[in-house]
Design a protein around this motif. Structure first.
Motif, PDB file in Angstrom:
ATOM      1  N   ALA A  27       0.831  -1.205   0.000  1.00 30.18           N
ATOM      2  CA  ALA A  27       0.000   0.000   0.000  1.00 30.18           C
ATOM      3  C   ALA A  27       0.863   1.251   0.000  1.00 30.18           C
ATOM      4  O   ALA A  27       0.546   2.238  -0.684  1.00 30.18           O
ATOM      5  CB  ALA A  27      -0.926  -0.006   1.219  1.00 30.18           C
ATOM      6  N   TRP A  28       1.944   1.236   0.756  1.00 33.31           N
ATOM      7  CA  TRP A  28       2.833   2.395   0.795  1.00 33.31           C
ATOM      8  C   TRP A  28       3.470   2.635  -0.572  1.00 33.31           C
ATOM      9  O   TRP A  28       3.561   3.772  -1.031  1.00 33.31           O
ATOM     10  CB  TRP A  28       3.901   2.218   1.877  1.00 33.31           C
ATOM     11  CG  TRP A  28       4.792   3.420   1.953  1.00 33.31           C
ATOM     12  CD1 TRP A  28       6.080   3.528   1.512  1.00 33.31           C
ATOM     13  CD2 TRP A  28       4.431   4.699   2.472  1.00 33.31           C
ATOM     14  NE1 TRP A  28       6.551   4.791   1.745  1.00 33.31           N
ATOM     15  CE2 TRP A  28       5.555   5.536   2.333  1.00 33.31           C
ATOM     16  CE3 TRP A  28       3.280   5.222   3.040  1.00 33.31           C
ATOM     17  CZ2 TRP A  28       5.553   6.871   2.740  1.00 33.31           C
ATOM     18  CZ3 TRP A  28       3.281   6.549   3.453  1.00 33.31           C
ATOM     19  CH2 TRP A  28       4.403   7.348   3.302  1.00 33.31           C
ATOM     20  N   HIS A  29       3.910   1.560  -1.240  1.00 28.82           N
ATOM     21  CA  HIS A  29       4.484   1.711  -2.589  1.00 28.82           C
ATOM     22  C   HIS A  29       3.436   2.246  -3.567  1.00 28.82           C
ATOM     23  O   HIS A  29       3.748   3.073  -4.430  1.00 28.82           O
ATOM     24  CB  HIS A  29       5.051   0.386  -3.093  1.00 28.82           C
ATOM     25  CG  HIS A  29       6.277  -0.053  -2.353  1.00 28.82           C
ATOM     26  ND1 HIS A  29       7.401   0.724  -2.195  1.00 28.82           N
ATOM     27  CD2 HIS A  29       6.542  -1.212  -1.702  1.00 28.82           C
ATOM     28  CE1 HIS A  29       8.305   0.079  -1.495  1.00 28.82           C
ATOM     29  NE2 HIS A  29       7.803  -1.108  -1.173  1.00 28.82           N
ATOM     30  N   ALA A  30       2.207   1.784  -3.425  1.00 29.51           N
ATOM     31  CA  ALA A  30       1.117   2.281  -4.282  1.00 29.51           C
ATOM     32  C   ALA A  30       0.878   3.763  -4.027  1.00 29.51           C
ATOM     33  O   ALA A  30       0.662   4.539  -4.963  1.00 29.51           O
ATOM     34  CB  ALA A  30      -0.161   1.487  -4.017  1.00 29.51           C
ATOM     35  N   PHE A  31       0.920   4.169  -2.764  1.00 30.12           N
ATOM     36  CA  PHE A  31       0.768   5.588  -2.432  1.00 30.12           C
ATOM     37  C   PHE A  31       1.912   6.407  -3.029  1.00 30.12           C
ATOM     38  O   PHE A  31       1.686   7.491  -3.587  1.00 30.12           O
ATOM     39  CB  PHE A  31       0.721   5.764  -0.913  1.00 30.12           C
ATOM     40  CG  PHE A  31       0.939   7.173  -0.471  1.00 30.12           C
ATOM     41  CD1 PHE A  31      -0.009   8.159  -0.734  1.00 30.12           C
ATOM     42  CD2 PHE A  31       2.090   7.532   0.202  1.00 30.12           C
ATOM     43  CE1 PHE A  31       0.193   9.473  -0.337  1.00 30.12           C
ATOM     44  CE2 PHE A  31       2.299   8.834   0.607  1.00 30.12           C
ATOM     45  CZ  PHE A  31       1.349   9.810   0.337  1.00 30.12           C
ATOM     46  N   GLU A  32       3.122   5.903  -2.930  1.00 29.61           N
ATOM     47  CA  GLU A  32       4.272   6.618  -3.493  1.00 29.61           C
ATOM     48  C   GLU A  32       4.140   6.769  -5.002  1.00 29.61           C
ATOM     49  O   GLU A  32       4.570   7.772  -5.572  1.00 29.61           O
ATOM     50  CB  GLU A  32       5.580   5.883  -3.166  1.00 29.61           C
ATOM     51  CG  GLU A  32       5.982   5.973  -1.718  1.00 29.61           C
ATOM     52  CD  GLU A  32       7.239   5.180  -1.419  1.00 29.61           C
ATOM     53  OE1 GLU A  32       8.022   5.654  -0.580  1.00 29.61           O
ATOM     54  OE2 GLU A  32       7.438   4.083  -1.995  1.00 29.61           O
ATOM     55  N   ASP A  33       3.517   5.774  -5.644  1.00 28.49           N
ATOM     56  CA  ASP A  33       3.317   5.818  -7.093  1.00 28.49           C
ATOM     57  C   ASP A  33       2.291   6.879  -7.492  1.00 28.49           C
ATOM     58  O   ASP A  33       2.463   7.570  -8.483  1.00 28.49           O
ATOM     59  CB  ASP A  33       2.876   4.438  -7.579  1.00 28.49           C
ATOM     60  CG  ASP A  33       2.865   4.327  -9.088  1.00 28.49           C
ATOM     61  OD1 ASP A  33       3.593   5.076  -9.764  1.00 28.49           O
ATOM     62  OD2 ASP A  33       2.122   3.455  -9.592  1.00 28.49           O
ATOM     63  N   ARG A  34       1.223   7.018  -6.721  1.00 28.50           N
ATOM     64  CA  ARG A  34       0.155   7.987  -7.009  1.00 28.50           C
ATOM     65  C   ARG A  34      -0.222   8.723  -5.715  1.00 28.50           C
ATOM     66  O   ARG A  34      -1.268   8.460  -5.124  1.00 28.50           O
ATOM     67  CB  ARG A  34      -1.064   7.279  -7.580  1.00 28.50           C
ATOM     68  CG  ARG A  34      -0.769   6.569  -8.890  1.00 28.50           C
ATOM     69  CD  ARG A  34      -2.006   5.911  -9.425  1.00 28.50           C
ATOM     70  NE  ARG A  34      -1.699   5.154 -10.618  1.00 28.50           N
ATOM     71  CZ  ARG A  34      -2.585   4.477 -11.303  1.00 28.50           C
ATOM     72  NH1 ARG A  34      -3.837   4.435 -10.913  1.00 28.50           N
ATOM     73  NH2 ARG A  34      -2.233   3.812 -12.385  1.00 28.50           N
ATOM     74  N   PRO A  35       0.611   9.674  -5.285  1.00 30.27           N
ATOM     75  CA  PRO A  35       0.410  10.273  -3.963  1.00 30.27           C
ATOM     76  C   PRO A  35      -0.743  11.273  -3.855  1.00 30.27           C
ATOM     77  O   PRO A  35      -1.286  11.464  -2.771  1.00 30.27           O
ATOM     78  CB  PRO A  35       1.740  10.970  -3.679  1.00 30.27           C
ATOM     79  CG  PRO A  35       2.305  11.251  -5.018  1.00 30.27           C
ATOM     80  CD  PRO A  35       1.836  10.145  -5.910  1.00 30.27           C
ATOM     81  N   ILE A  36      -1.141  11.920  -4.917  1.00 30.87           N
ATOM     82  CA  ILE A  36      -2.131  12.991  -4.816  1.00 30.87           C
ATOM     83  C   ILE A  36      -3.553  12.435  -4.728  1.00 30.87           C
ATOM     84  O   ILE A  36      -4.276  12.692  -3.768  1.00 30.87           O
ATOM     85  CB  ILE A  36      -2.022  13.972  -6.003  1.00 30.87           C
ATOM     86  CG1 ILE A  36      -0.588  14.507  -6.140  1.00 30.87           C
ATOM     87  CG2 ILE A  36      -3.025  15.113  -5.844  1.00 30.87           C
ATOM     88  CD1 ILE A  36      -0.095  15.290  -4.949  1.00 30.87           C
ATOM     89  N   LEU A  37      -3.986  11.680  -5.732  1.00 33.19           N
ATOM     90  CA  LEU A  37      -5.362  11.175  -5.781  1.00 33.19           C
ATOM     91  C   LEU A  37      -5.467   9.658  -5.631  1.00 33.19           C
ATOM     92  O   LEU A  37      -6.566   9.116  -5.598  1.00 33.19           O
ATOM     93  CB  LEU A  37      -6.041  11.601  -7.085  1.00 33.19           C
ATOM     94  CG  LEU A  37      -6.233  13.112  -7.247  1.00 33.19           C
ATOM     95  CD1 LEU A  37      -6.783  13.440  -8.619  1.00 33.19           C
ATOM     96  CD2 LEU A  37      -7.139  13.667  -6.162  1.00 33.19           C
ATOM     97  N   GLY A  38      -4.352   8.981  -5.553  1.00 34.06           N
ATOM     98  CA  GLY A  38      -4.376   7.539  -5.333  1.00 34.06           C
ATOM     99  C   GLY A  38      -4.843   6.748  -6.544  1.00 34.06           C
ATOM    100  O   GLY A  38      -4.916   7.247  -7.666  1.00 34.06           O
ATOM    101  N   TRP A  39      -5.194   5.513  -6.314  1.00 33.42           N
ATOM    102  CA  TRP A  39      -5.592   4.572  -7.351  1.00 33.42           C
ATOM    103  C   TRP A  39      -7.093   4.560  -7.591  1.00 33.42           C
ATOM    104  O   TRP A  39      -7.579   3.849  -8.457  1.00 33.42           O
ATOM    105  CB  TRP A  39      -5.124   3.166  -6.974  1.00 33.42           C
ATOM    106  CG  TRP A  39      -3.640   2.993  -7.092  1.00 33.42           C
ATOM    107  CD1 TRP A  39      -2.689   3.544  -6.290  1.00 33.42           C
ATOM    108  CD2 TRP A  39      -2.945   2.260  -8.076  1.00 33.42           C
ATOM    109  NE1 TRP A  39      -1.444   3.182  -6.709  1.00 33.42           N
ATOM    110  CE2 TRP A  39      -1.573   2.388  -7.808  1.00 33.42           C
ATOM    111  CE3 TRP A  39      -3.347   1.490  -9.155  1.00 33.42           C
ATOM    112  CZ2 TRP A  39      -0.597   1.784  -8.586  1.00 33.42           C
ATOM    113  CZ3 TRP A  39      -2.372   0.876  -9.921  1.00 33.42           C
ATOM    114  CH2 TRP A  39      -1.019   1.037  -9.639  1.00 33.42           C
ATOM    115  N   GLY A  40      -7.819   5.292  -6.797  1.00 38.59           N
ATOM    116  CA  GLY A  40      -9.271   5.325  -6.920  1.00 38.59           C
ATOM    117  C   GLY A  40      -9.923   4.426  -5.881  1.00 38.59           C
ATOM    118  O   GLY A  40      -9.363   3.397  -5.512  1.00 38.59           O
ATOM    119  N   PRO A  41     -11.108   4.838  -5.413  1.00 38.17           N
ATOM    120  CA  PRO A  41     -11.811   4.034  -4.414  1.00 38.17           C
ATOM    121  C   PRO A  41     -12.062   2.610  -4.897  1.00 38.17           C
ATOM    122  O   PRO A  41     -12.367   2.389  -6.071  1.00 38.17           O
ATOM    123  CB  PRO A  41     -13.126   4.782  -4.211  1.00 38.17           C
ATOM    124  CG  PRO A  41     -12.840   6.178  -4.641  1.00 38.17           C
ATOM    125  CD  PRO A  41     -11.809   6.069  -5.726  1.00 38.17           C
TER     126      PRO A  41
END
Length: 167
Positions: A27-41
């Motif tokens: 999850a942290w790596h995913a956040f680092e990849d898309r920090p502003i809006l994330g991957w979507g709900p």
């Protein structure tokens, strides 16, 4: 068996603890990849697949190799909605707690009954308890129902009563 006795048998070497820690890493790596809006709900599974930790898979053992939630509120919101969504979500709690403190300060000179003090203590402790339990488990419908009912009562208690007094 004591109620809640399972908490005394938690070990950081257990498989379930390790899989959660590895999932939090994904999850942290995913956040680092898309920090502003994330991957979507509801898109944690896509992020988990991209940042899959191979330690989840142990040949010959029955292991969990797929997660649709991070098993942590903060990591879930960071991965799925980024900083914008996580801060927006946490701001609900901040507004509620600030309102509680403001209300307590405003009414500090009034005669406060035990019931009033009990409600204030509950209003302070319930969101903290909710966030603490959110470190280890993820949100499901029963938890959502509880937190939404709590928010509704909290905002009525803090703000609805004011409009009734002033209106």
């Amino acid at each position: 068996k004591i109620p809640g006795g399972r908490i005394f048998s938690i070990s950081f070497s257990e498989q379930t603890v390790n899989t959660r820690l590895w999932t939090w890493g994904s999850a942290w790596h995913a956040f680092e990849d898309r920090p502003i809006l994330g991957w979507g709900p509801e898109n944690f599974s896509a992020a988990f697949d991209k940042y899959f930790d191979p330690r989840h898979y142990v040949p010959g053992q029955d292991t969990e190799t797929w997660f649709d939630r991070a098993h942590n509120l903060l990591f879930d919101y960071l991965a799925e909605t980024g900083v914008v969504g996580a801060l927006s979500y946490l701001s609900i709690f901040v507004v509620l707690l600030l309102g509680l403190f403001k209300n307590a300060w405003r009414e500090r000179t009034n005669d406060q009954s035990l019931t009033h003090k009990s409600v204030q203590a509950l209003m302070f402790s319930l969101p903290i308890g909710y966030l603490v339990q959110g470190v280890a488990i993820f949100e499901v419908l029963p938890m959502y129902l509880n937190v939404f009912l709590f928010w509704a009562f909290g905002f009525y208690y803090l703000y609805g009563r004011l409009t009734q007094k002033n209106g």
